[in-house]
Design a protein around this motif. Structure first.
Motif, mmCIF file in Angstrom:
data_model
loop_
_atom_site.group_PDB
_atom_site.id
_atom_site.type_symbol
_atom_site.label_atom_id
_atom_site.label_comp_id
_atom_site.label_asym_id
_atom_site.label_seq_id
_atom_site.Cartn_x
_atom_site.Cartn_y
_atom_site.Cartn_z
ATOM 1 N N ALA A 116 49.027 -21.080 5.500
ATOM 2 C CA ALA A 116 48.675 -20.480 6.786
ATOM 3 C C ALA A 116 48.152 -21.530 7.762
ATOM 4 O O ALA A 116 48.520 -21.541 8.948
ATOM 5 N N LEU A 117 47.300 -22.419 7.280
ATOM 6 C CA LEU A 117 46.772 -23.465 8.164
ATOM 7 C C LEU A 117 47.860 -24.436 8.581
ATOM 8 O O LEU A 117 47.900 -24.889 9.732
ATOM 9 N N TYR A 118 48.761 -24.775 7.649
ATOM 10 C CA TYR A 118 49.842 -25.691 8.008
ATOM 11 C C TYR A 118 50.725 -25.084 9.089
ATOM 12 O O TYR A 118 51.141 -25.775 10.028
ATOM 13 N N ALA A 119 51.029 -23.795 8.985
ATOM 14 C CA ALA A 119 51.829 -23.133 10.016
ATOM 15 C C ALA A 119 51.119 -23.216 11.366
ATOM 16 O O ALA A 119 51.763 -23.387 12.409
ATOM 17 N N ALA A 120 49.797 -23.125 11.347
ATOM 18 C CA ALA A 120 49.036 -23.208 12.602
ATOM 19 C C ALA A 120 49.082 -24.595 13.214
ATOM 20 O O ALA A 120 48.931 -24.743 14.430
ATOM 21 N N THR A 121 49.319 -25.634 12.403
ATOM 22 C CA THR A 121 49.395 -26.992 12.965
ATOM 23 C C THR A 121 50.604 -27.159 13.869
ATOM 24 O O THR A 121 50.633 -28.063 14.702
ATOM 25 N N MET A 122 51.596 -26.310 13.713
ATOM 26 C CA MET A 122 52.816 -26.412 14.508
ATOM 27 C C MET A 122 52.695 -25.745 15.873
ATOM 28 O O MET A 122 53.606 -25.839 16.693
ATOM 29 N N ARG A 123 51.572 -25.065 16.119
ATOM 30 C CA ARG A 123 51.384 -24.382 17.396
ATOM 31 C C ARG A 123 50.461 -25.207 18.281
ATOM 32 O O ARG A 123 49.544 -25.857 17.782
ATOM 33 N N PRO A 124 50.650 -25.187 19.591
ATOM 34 C CA PRO A 124 49.733 -25.907 20.480
ATOM 35 C C PRO A 124 48.352 -25.280 20.452
ATOM 36 O O PRO A 124 48.210 -24.054 20.470
ATOM 37 N N LEU A 125 47.332 -26.127 20.384
ATOM 38 C CA LEU A 125 45.960 -25.643 20.380
ATOM 39 C C LEU A 125 45.418 -25.617 21.802
ATOM 40 O O LEU A 125 45.842 -26.396 22.659
ATOM 41 N N PRO A 126 44.461 -24.742 22.076
ATOM 42 C CA PRO A 126 43.973 -24.586 23.452
ATOM 43 C C PRO A 126 43.160 -25.771 23.921
ATOM 44 O O PRO A 126 42.561 -26.493 23.127
ATOM 45 N N SER A 127 43.136 -25.974 25.222
ATOM 46 C CA SER A 127 42.262 -26.970 25.829
ATOM 47 C C SER A 127 40.983 -26.285 26.278
ATOM 48 O O SER A 127 40.792 -25.091 26.076
ATOM 49 N N TRP A 128 40.080 -27.044 26.881
ATOM 50 C CA TRP A 128 38.808 -26.493 27.341
ATOM 51 C C TRP A 128 39.057 -25.456 28.422
ATOM 52 O O TRP A 128 39.730 -25.707 29.401
ATOM 53 N N GLN A 129 38.529 -24.241 28.227
ATOM 54 C CA GLN A 129 38.788 -23.128 29.122
ATOM 55 C C GLN A 129 37.476 -22.568 29.667
ATOM 56 O O GLN A 129 36.429 -22.718 29.049
ATOM 57 N N PRO A 130 37.524 -21.891 30.810
ATOM 58 C CA PRO A 130 36.320 -21.254 31.330
ATOM 59 C C PRO A 130 35.827 -20.171 30.378
ATOM 60 O O PRO A 130 36.558 -19.697 29.521
ATOM 61 N N TYR A 131 34.567 -19.803 30.542
ATOM 62 C CA TYR A 131 34.012 -18.741 29.724
ATOM 63 C C TYR A 131 34.744 -17.444 29.993
ATOM 64 O O TYR A 131 35.230 -17.187 31.081
ATOM 65 N N GLY A 132 34.789 -16.585 29.008
ATOM 66 C CA GLY A 132 35.426 -15.291 29.173
ATOM 67 C C GLY A 132 36.064 -14.849 27.884
ATOM 68 O O GLY A 132 36.278 -15.632 26.961
ATOM 69 N N GLY A 133 36.366 -13.581 27.793
ATOM 70 C CA GLY A 133 36.983 -13.048 26.597
ATOM 71 C C GLY A 133 35.950 -12.458 25.660
ATOM 72 O O GLY A 133 34.772 -12.758 25.723
ATOM 73 N N GLU A 134 36.418 -11.619 24.766
ATOM 74 C CA GLU A 134 35.556 -10.945 23.803
ATOM 75 C C GLU A 134 35.156 -11.896 22.686
ATOM 76 O O GLU A 134 35.982 -12.652 22.167
ATOM 77 N N GLN A 135 33.897 -11.876 22.293
ATOM 78 C CA GLN A 135 33.437 -12.750 21.232
ATOM 79 C C GLN A 135 33.989 -12.293 19.884
ATOM 80 O O GLN A 135 34.138 -11.089 19.646
ATOM 81 N N LEU A 186 39.552 -25.002 14.250
ATOM 82 C CA LEU A 186 40.617 -24.653 15.176
ATOM 83 C C LEU A 186 41.765 -23.936 14.465
ATOM 84 O O LEU A 186 42.284 -22.925 14.949
ATOM 85 N N LEU A 187 42.177 -24.462 13.316
ATOM 86 C CA LEU A 187 43.302 -23.873 12.601
ATOM 87 C C LEU A 187 42.934 -22.519 12.005
ATOM 88 O O LEU A 187 43.733 -21.576 12.036
ATOM 89 N N THR A 188 41.724 -22.429 11.457
ATOM 90 C CA THR A 188 41.283 -21.148 10.915
ATOM 91 C C THR A 188 41.179 -20.112 12.024
ATOM 92 O O THR A 188 41.575 -18.952 11.848
ATOM 93 N N GLY A 189 40.663 -20.527 13.179
ATOM 94 C CA GLY A 189 40.608 -19.616 14.315
ATOM 95 C C GLY A 189 41.990 -19.127 14.717
ATOM 96 O O GLY A 189 42.177 -17.951 15.023
ATOM 97 N N ALA A 190 42.966 -20.022 14.691
ATOM 98 C CA ALA A 190 44.332 -19.640 15.068
ATOM 99 C C ALA A 190 44.897 -18.584 14.127
ATOM 100 O O ALA A 190 45.690 -17.734 14.539
ATOM 101 N N THR A 191 44.494 -18.618 12.848
ATOM 102 C CA THR A 191 44.988 -17.622 11.893
ATOM 103 C C THR A 191 44.230 -16.311 11.997
ATOM 104 O O THR A 191 44.629 -15.316 11.372
#
Length: 234
Positions: A116-135, A186-191
């Motif tokens: 699962a983590l390896y599959a996540a390495t193939m996706r672009p990870l987010p850059s620094w973003q403004p605050y917002g979204g559900e915790q 980052l990868l765990t978050g993506a999954t």
């Protein structure tokens, strides 16, 4: 561009797969200031002074964090090849540019978590973003904290969807561990449908003093938010 040298028992196809995976990790200021040297059953990761921007990172802290993140990708890719990755950080004091080695032992049985983590390495990870979204829920925060510990660092949750990644020291070895922990988070978050954008420059965050312990050294600041099913922010 990441460079590498092939020598010995690792095939070109395997070497390319390993290096491509490593290069997908977040890098300091979007500059991959490292080199990979592939030797018989061993991969060396060196800092590349020619691409290292000392003006913005004179001590090389961010460079080491970036390399630590790349190491996680490389280890996950090695696991997919059925090889047990054995890591050594800063293995040779006489070669300060040599940041780490990964020996390909074996055999290794890949776990569902690694896949699962390896599959996540193939996706672009987010850059620094403004605050917002559900915790994210507490259960997911705890999972991210566990992922950070696997990398050798601690993830502290701070109010307003912010988290601080800390180590117990502030030297090149700890910077590499912080990078590994960051990539695991980052990868765990993506999954788990969690966006975890980050920045290397740690600034003062209100409330952080209540969760940090004596001796904790902040290394990376993260913002955490749940994402929609389609992968966009809610």
């Amino acid at each position: 561009m990441t460079t590498y040298v092939i020598a010995g028992g690792i095939t070109r196809g395997s070497a390319e797969r390993l290096v491509v995976a490593a290069a997908m990790a977040p890098s300091v200021h979007n500059v991959q200031a490292w080199r990979f040297k592939v030797r018989p059953d061993l991969i060396e990761i060196e800092a590349d002074p020619a691409r290292f921007r000392t003006m913005r990172d004179p001590n090389g802290r961010s460079l080491h964090i970036s390399c630590g993140a790349a190491l996680i990708n490389l280890r996950l890719a090695a696991a997919q090849l059925g090889r047990e990755p054995v890591l050594r950080l800063l293995p040779d004091r006489s070669r300060p540019m040599l940041l780490a080695t990964v020996r390909l032992a074996g055999p290794h049985r890949t776990t569902p978590w690694e896949r699962a983590l390896y599959a996540a390495t193939m996706r672009p990870l987010p850059s620094w973003q403004p605050y917002g979204g559900e915790q994210p829920p507490v259960s997911v925060i705890n999972e991210l904290a566990h992922a950070a510990r696997l990398g050798g660092a601690t993830l502290h949750s701070v109010p307003a969807g912010t988290a601080v990644l800390t180590t117990r020291g502030d030297d090149p070895g700890e910077w590499l561990r912080a990078g590994q922990a960051l990539q695991y988070v980052l990868l765990t978050g993506a999954t788990r449908a969690v966006s975890a954008s980050f920045r290397y420059e740690v600034v003062e965050i209100r409330g952080a003093e209540r969760v940090l312990e004596h001796g904790d050294v902040p290394q990376v600041l993260l913002k955490l938010a749940r994402t929609s099913i389609s992968g966009t922010r809610q």
